[in-house]
Design an enzyme around this catalytic site. Structure first.
Site, PDB file in Angstrom:
ATOM      1  N   GLY A 225      38.766  33.487  38.103  1.00 28.82           N
ATOM      2  CA  GLY A 225      39.747  32.412  38.226  1.00 28.82           C
ATOM      3  C   GLY A 225      40.892  32.820  39.121  1.00 28.82           C
ATOM      4  N   HIS A 245      54.522  42.359  42.417  1.00 29.01           N
ATOM      5  CA  HIS A 245      55.138  42.755  43.693  1.00 29.01           C
ATOM      6  C   HIS A 245      54.472  42.112  44.921  1.00 29.01           C
ATOM      7  CE1 HIS A 245      52.693  46.636  44.898  1.00 29.01           C
ATOM      8  NE2 HIS A 245      51.898  45.653  44.564  1.00 29.01           N
TER       9      HIS A 245
HETATM   10  C1  LIG Z   1      47.379  44.894  44.198  1.00 30.78           C
HETATM   11  S1  LIG Z   1      45.923  44.520  43.348  1.00 30.78           S
HETATM   12  C2  LIG Z   1      46.227  45.238  41.767  1.00 30.78           C
HETATM   13  C3  LIG Z   1      44.975  45.670  41.052  1.00 30.78           C
HETATM   14  C4  LIG Z   1      45.159  46.340  39.692  1.00 30.78           C
HETATM   15  N1  LIG Z   1      45.795  45.490  38.735  1.00 30.78           N
HETATM   16  C5  LIG Z   1      45.897  47.650  39.810  1.00 30.78           C
HETATM   17  O1  LIG Z   1      47.049  47.749  39.406  1.00 30.78           O
HETATM   18  O2  LIG Z   1      45.304  48.614  40.325  1.00 30.78           O
HETATM   19  C6  LIG Z   1      46.105  42.783  43.085  1.00 30.78           C
HETATM   20  C7  LIG Z   1      44.931  42.124  42.364  1.00 30.78           C
HETATM   21  O3  LIG Z   1      45.254  40.747  42.171  1.00 30.78           O
HETATM   22  C8  LIG Z   1      44.098  39.983  42.441  1.00 30.78           C
HETATM   23  N2  LIG Z   1      44.474  38.623  42.834  1.00 30.78           N
HETATM   24  C9  LIG Z   1      45.060  38.221  44.001  1.00 30.78           C
HETATM   25  N3  LIG Z   1      45.241  36.896  43.991  1.00 30.78           N
HETATM   26  C10 LIG Z   1      44.763  36.441  42.803  1.00 30.78           C
HETATM   27  C11 LIG Z   1      44.689  35.153  42.202  1.00 30.78           C
HETATM   28  N4  LIG Z   1      45.150  34.079  42.833  1.00 30.78           N
HETATM   29  N5  LIG Z   1      44.150  35.053  40.964  1.00 30.78           N
HETATM   30  C12 LIG Z   1      43.670  36.146  40.317  1.00 30.78           C
HETATM   31  N6  LIG Z   1      43.736  37.407  40.831  1.00 30.78           N
HETATM   32  C13 LIG Z   1      44.271  37.546  42.060  1.00 30.78           C
HETATM   33  C14 LIG Z   1      43.410  40.723  43.557  1.00 30.78           C
HETATM   34  O4  LIG Z   1      42.055  40.369  43.666  1.00 30.78           O
HETATM   35  C15 LIG Z   1      43.634  42.182  43.138  1.00 30.78           C
HETATM   36  O5  LIG Z   1      42.605  42.646  42.298  1.00 30.78           O
END
Ligand SMILES: C[S@@+](CC[C@H](N)C(=O)[O-])C[C@H]1O[C@@H](n2cnc3c(N)ncnc32)[C@H](O)[C@@H]1O
Length: 336
Positions: A225, A245
């Site tokens: 989602g 962030h």
């Molecule tokens: C910077 S990464 C952080 C990953 C992990 N939580 C960590 O701290 O290592 C950001 C995560 O947010 C997810 N993400 C980005 N946009 C999203 C959205 N609209 N809905 C759900 N997840 C999203 C990305 O796929 C990615 O896995």
């Protein structure tokens, strides 16, 4: 004048020499090769395909940087490079360095432009899509990015699994879970927990492969989602690591509210990343991470514990506290 020394200025100013030496070593899999067995100069040079002019200086620079050891002309990994940078071990954290080498290193050469314009300097620089779309269009890049997240987060993930009082909670939701290392570590350490990883649908196969490799498929499920469009699945604990962030203030506050709505009464919200100290003067990594968000996102920024506590308070959370995890990382916890 006697006590003034230029060492720190030069060390930071030329820090990219050391940085790129390590990144190239990871790229060429020096540590994976030496983890098979220690090797002398000629053998290692031949295995990695290095030019005779460069090899001795390169390996000895890695010795001086304390990433390799050399005894009687034979090169060995150090205990930490053997553990963290051998690609064949589950403890490998080089994904972050691989991404730093391929993407961040070239993008950061445009930092001055970003500072003057406020505009991102990654794939979006040439008018490309937002970074998640750009990364997710190519399966190999997607996997590299998700493994990089595990690399940068793993130590803090272990600390969250150890430090948070998990006994009063059962269902745990990790929002923007990437490969799923945080929910994996929490579930491995606490047999009563049932985990949910929530992320964009493209992430599902990489998440499921990681959870399966940790033999947790029975206790952790993936919910696809977008947190931009949908409510979050209900849970007793909602976690967001390196999520807030990426976004501007309005989206940050919207995500904090969605976490509140998803929680059961008494449930806990855990936000973690390299939270900047309230005086904005000592957490160098957190402040540089915020510049990395300048390079990588349209309008994201890192923030202090006081900032995050205020957003949580506005959303209705109580008993808010900031707790240090490991290195530059802290978590902010609020109770519904
Ligand atoms: C910077 S990464 C952080 C990953 C992990 N939580 C960590 O701290 O290592 C950001 C995560 O947010 C997810 N993400 C980005 N946009 C999203 C959205 N609209 N809905 C759900 N997840 C999203 C990305 O796929 C990615 O896995």
């Amino acid at each position: 004048m006697d006590e003034l020394r230029p060492d720190h200025i030069l060390q930071v100013g030329l820090g990219f020499w050391a940085s790129k030496t390590l990144l190239s070593a990871v790229e060429m899999e020096v540590f994976t090769e030496l983890a098979k067995h220690p090797q002398d100069l000629e053998t290692l040079r031949g295995r990695l395909g290095l030019h005779p002019r460069s090899a001795g200086d390169f390996f000895d620079a890695l010795v001086a940087l304390k990433f390799l050891e050399r005894r009687d002309g034979v090169y060995f990994n150090t205990a930490s490079t053997d553990f963290f940078l051998d690609k064949r071990k589950p403890s490998y954290i080089g994904g972050m360095l691989e991404m730093a080498n391929h993407r961040l290193y070239p993008f950061w050469s445009h930092l001055t432009t970003a500072l003057r314009t406020g505009l991102p300097q990654n794939e979006m620089r040439e008018g490309g899509p937002n970074p998640f779309e750009a990364l997710y269009a190519e399966p190999a890049r997607l996997k590299e990015f998700l493994r990089a997240m595990t690399g940068v987060s793993h130590t803090a993930n272990l600390a969250i699994a150890r430090k948070f009082p998990w006994s009063g909670y059962r269902t745990v939701l990790d929002v923007g879970t990437a490969q799923g290392d945080l929910i994996t570590q929490v579930t491995l350490a606490h047999p009563h927990i049932e985990g949910i990883g929530f992320d964009l649908p493209e992430v599902g196969p990489v998440f499921e492969e990681y959870v399966e490799a940790n033999r947790l498929s029975q206790r952790i499920k993936f919910v696809p989602g977008s947190f931009m469009e949908e409510p979050l699945p209900p849970a007793d604990v909602v976690m967001m690591g390196h999520i807030l962030h990426d976004w501007n203030l309005v989206t940050k506050q919207m995500l904090v509210r969605k976490a509140y709505e998803a929680l059961s009464p008494g449930g806990a919200y855990i936000v973690y990343e390299s939270i900047i100290d309230d005086d904005r003067s000592t957490n160098t990594f957190g402040l540089l991470m915020s510049l990395n968000m300048l390079i990588e996102t349209a309008d994201g920024f890192d923030y202090t514990g006081a900032d995050c506590s205020e957003w949580m308070k506005q959303a209705g959370f109580r008993d808010i506290r900031v707790e240090h995890l490991a290195g530059p990382d802290s978590m902010v916890i609020g109770i519904k």
